[in-house]
Design a protein around this motif. Structure first.
Motif, short mmCIF file in Angstrom:
data_model
loop_
_atom_site.label_atom_id
_atom_site.label_comp_id
_atom_site.label_asym_id
_atom_site.label_seq_id
_atom_site.Cartn_x
_atom_site.Cartn_y
_atom_site.Cartn_z
N ASN A 159 0.84 -1.19 0.00
CA ASN A 159 0.00 0.00 0.00
C ASN A 159 0.88 1.25 0.00
OD1 ASN A 159 -2.85 0.75 0.13
ND2 ASN A 159 -2.33 1.75 2.06
N ARG A 160 0.90 1.98 -1.12
CA ARG A 160 1.76 3.15 -1.27
C ARG A 160 0.94 4.41 -1.56
NH1 ARG A 160 7.26 2.29 -2.04
NH2 ARG A 160 7.31 4.50 -1.54
N PRO A 161 0.23 4.94 -0.56
CA PRO A 161 -0.55 6.16 -0.78
C PRO A 161 0.30 7.39 -1.07
CG PRO A 161 -0.54 5.58 1.55
CD PRO A 161 0.09 4.44 0.83
N ASP A 162 1.63 7.28 -0.86
CA ASP A 162 2.53 8.40 -1.16
C ASP A 162 2.85 8.49 -2.65
OD1 ASP A 162 3.85 5.92 -0.78
OD2 ASP A 162 5.77 6.91 -0.43
N THR A 163 2.31 7.59 -3.46
CA THR A 163 2.51 7.66 -4.91
C THR A 163 1.91 8.96 -5.44
OG1 THR A 163 2.33 5.24 -5.03
CG2 THR A 163 2.13 6.47 -7.10
N PRO A 164 2.67 9.76 -6.18
CA PRO A 164 2.15 11.04 -6.69
C PRO A 164 0.87 10.86 -7.51
CG PRO A 164 4.52 10.97 -6.96
CD PRO A 164 4.11 9.59 -6.52
N ASP A 165 0.04 11.89 -7.51
CA ASP A 165 -1.25 11.86 -8.20
C ASP A 165 -1.06 11.65 -9.70
OD1 ASP A 165 -3.62 13.37 -9.66
OD2 ASP A 165 -4.34 12.80 -7.67
N ARG A 166 -1.70 10.64 -10.24
CA ARG A 166 -1.54 10.27 -11.64
C ARG A 166 -2.19 11.30 -12.56
NH1 ARG A 166 -1.64 8.19 -7.19
NH2 ARG A 166 -3.82 7.56 -7.39
N THR A 167 -3.40 11.71 -12.23
CA THR A 167 -4.12 12.65 -13.09
C THR A 167 -3.38 13.98 -13.19
OG1 THR A 167 -6.31 11.67 -12.77
CG2 THR A 167 -6.25 14.01 -13.31
N ARG A 168 -2.92 14.50 -12.08
CA ARG A 168 -2.22 15.79 -12.09
C ARG A 168 -0.97 15.73 -12.97
NH1 ARG A 168 -3.19 19.90 -9.00
NH2 ARG A 168 -0.98 20.45 -8.85
N TYR A 169 -0.25 14.61 -12.91
CA TYR A 169 0.95 14.48 -13.74
C TYR A 169 0.59 14.38 -15.22
CZ TYR A 169 5.31 12.81 -15.69
OH TYR A 169 6.43 12.68 -16.47
N ILE A 170 -0.40 13.58 -15.56
CA ILE A 170 -0.80 13.40 -16.96
C ILE A 170 -1.25 14.72 -17.57
CG2 ILE A 170 -2.51 12.30 -18.47
CD1 ILE A 170 -2.39 9.88 -16.52
N LEU A 171 -1.96 15.54 -16.78
CA LEU A 171 -2.48 16.81 -17.28
C LEU A 171 -1.45 17.94 -17.24
CD1 LEU A 171 -6.06 16.81 -15.71
CD2 LEU A 171 -5.36 16.06 -17.99
N GLY A 172 -0.24 17.64 -16.77
CA GLY A 172 0.79 18.66 -16.71
C GLY A 172 0.64 19.64 -15.57
N LEU A 173 -0.11 19.24 -14.53
CA LEU A 173 -0.32 20.10 -13.37
C LEU A 173 0.67 19.82 -12.26
CD1 LEU A 173 -4.23 19.89 -13.25
CD2 LEU A 173 -2.82 21.70 -14.27
N SER A 174 1.49 18.79 -12.44
CA SER A 174 2.49 18.42 -11.44
C SER A 174 3.71 17.85 -12.15
CB SER A 174 1.92 17.38 -10.48
OG SER A 174 2.94 16.82 -9.66
N ASN A 175 4.89 18.09 -11.59
CA ASN A 175 6.12 17.53 -12.12
C ASN A 175 6.51 16.22 -11.44
OD1 ASN A 175 6.60 19.65 -13.98
ND2 ASN A 175 7.42 20.93 -12.34
N GLU A 176 5.68 15.78 -10.48
CA GLU A 176 5.99 14.55 -9.75
C GLU A 176 5.53 13.34 -10.56
OE1 GLU A 176 5.73 14.68 -5.20
OE2 GLU A 176 4.12 16.02 -5.84
N ASN A 177 6.47 12.65 -11.15
CA ASN A 177 6.17 11.49 -11.98
C ASN A 177 5.92 10.26 -11.10
OD1 ASN A 177 6.13 9.36 -13.81
ND2 ASN A 177 7.74 10.24 -15.09
N PRO A 178 4.72 9.68 -11.16
CA PRO A 178 4.41 8.54 -10.28
C PRO A 178 5.00 7.22 -10.73
CG PRO A 178 2.53 9.02 -11.66
CD PRO A 178 3.55 10.08 -11.96
#
Length: 239
Positions: free
Chosen positions: A41-60
Motif C-alpha cells: 500500500n503506497r498512498p505516497d505515490t504522486p497523483d496520476r491525473t495531475r501528472y498526466i495533465l501537466g499540473l504536477s512535475n511529480e512522476n508517479p
C-alpha cells in the motif's frame, strides 16, 4: 495457484475494496482455497491525473516500478494496479518490473466485446478521459466510446476527489446526472472507469447497464492466478 502482487494505495480504500472483491469472487470453500496476495500500500505515490495533465512535475511511475519490483522480490507471479489512471504508464511499468502486469483497460474492453456491446459510456478521471485510454482501446476492439461533456465531467471529478477520496458523503444526484447524459448520447453500458467510482457502486444501488472495471480486474486476476471463479461473476454487466 500463482501469487498475486498488488501495487496499492492509489487510493487506499480502492485497494482494500479490490482485495475484498478478489475474496468474494473466488470459488473457495475454506481459507486455504483462496488466492495468495501480497499487497504493497503506497498512498505516497504522486497523483496520476495531475501528472498526466501537466499540473504536477511529480512522476508517479518510478515509485510504481519500485513497488512492483519489491512485490516480485517477495514472490509475486502476476501484478495488478487497482488504479485505472495508472494504466497510462502500463507499458513502461511492465517493461521495467519484468513481470506480467494485467492491463485493466484491455480486459475491460474485451469483456464488453464478449457480450456484443458496441456503444460504451465512460465515467473516469480527467487524466483517463483526456489520455483516451478507454476510447482508443474500445475503438481498437470495434466499439464506440461516449464521454461526458465538460460540465458532466466536472461532476464526475467532484464525486471522485471531493466525495470518495476526501472521505465525504457521496452526492449521488451528481452521479445520476452524469449517467443520464451518457444514456441520452446512446451508451448501452457505462464503464465505471475509476476505482473511486467502484466505491459508489458498492454503496448505492446504481441499477442495470454498468460495468465496474475494478470487478473486471479482480475477475481476471483470479483467472490469471489459476484460482476458481464463482460462476455468477462470468458476466459483470449489471442487470
Amino acid at each position: 495457484m500463482k501469487t498475486l502482487g498488488v501495487i496499492g494505495g492509489l487510493g487506499p480504500m480502492a485497494t482494500a475494496y479490490f482485495m475484498e472483491l478478489v475474496i468474494r469472487m473466488t470459488d473457495a470453500a475454506c481459507d486455504q482455497e483462496h488466492l495468495p496476495m501480497i499487497i504493497y500500500n503506497r498512498p505516497d505515490t504522486p497523483d496520476r491525473t495531475r501528472y498526466i495533465l501537466g499540473l504536477s512535475n511529480e512522476n508517479p511511475q518510478n515509485l510504481m516500478v519500485e513497488t512492483g519490483r519489491a512485490l516480485v522480490r517477495q514472490g509475486a507471479d502476476r501484478l495488478v494496479i487497482p488504479c485505472i489512471t495508472a494504466h497510462y504508464f502500463h507499458p513502461y511499468l511492465e517493461l521495467q518490473i519484468g513481470k506480467p502486469v494485467l492491463n485493466l483497460i484491455e480486459e475491460t474492453a474485451a469483456h464488453l466485446k464478449k457480450f456484443g456491446l458496441h456503444t460504451i459510456g465512460i465515467m473516469a478521471t480527467d487524466g483517463t478521459i483526456r489520455s483516451g485510454l478507454f476510447q482508443k482501446e474500445l475503438e481498437h476492439q470495434g466499439m464506440q466510446a461516449v464521454i461526458p461533456t465538460e460540465k458532466s465531467q466536472r461532476k464526475v471529478m467532484h464525486l471522485i476527489y471531493e466525495n470518495v477520496k476526501a472521505g465525504k458523503p457521496v452526492e449521488f444526484s451528481l452521479f445520476r446526472e452524469a449517467e443520464d447524459e451518457l444514456r441520452l448520447a446512446g451508451a448501452q453500458v457505462i464503464v465505471l472507469g475509476c476505482t473511486e467510482l467502484s466505491m459508489i457502486k458498492k454503496e448505492f444501488p446504481i441499477g442495470p447497464g454498468f460495468l465496474d472495471a475494478m470487478e473486471v480486474l479482480a475477475m481476471r486476476a483470479i483467472e490469471e492466478c489459476e484460482a476458481p471463479l464463482k460462476e455468477e461473476y462470468r458476466c459483470l454487466v449489471t442487470r
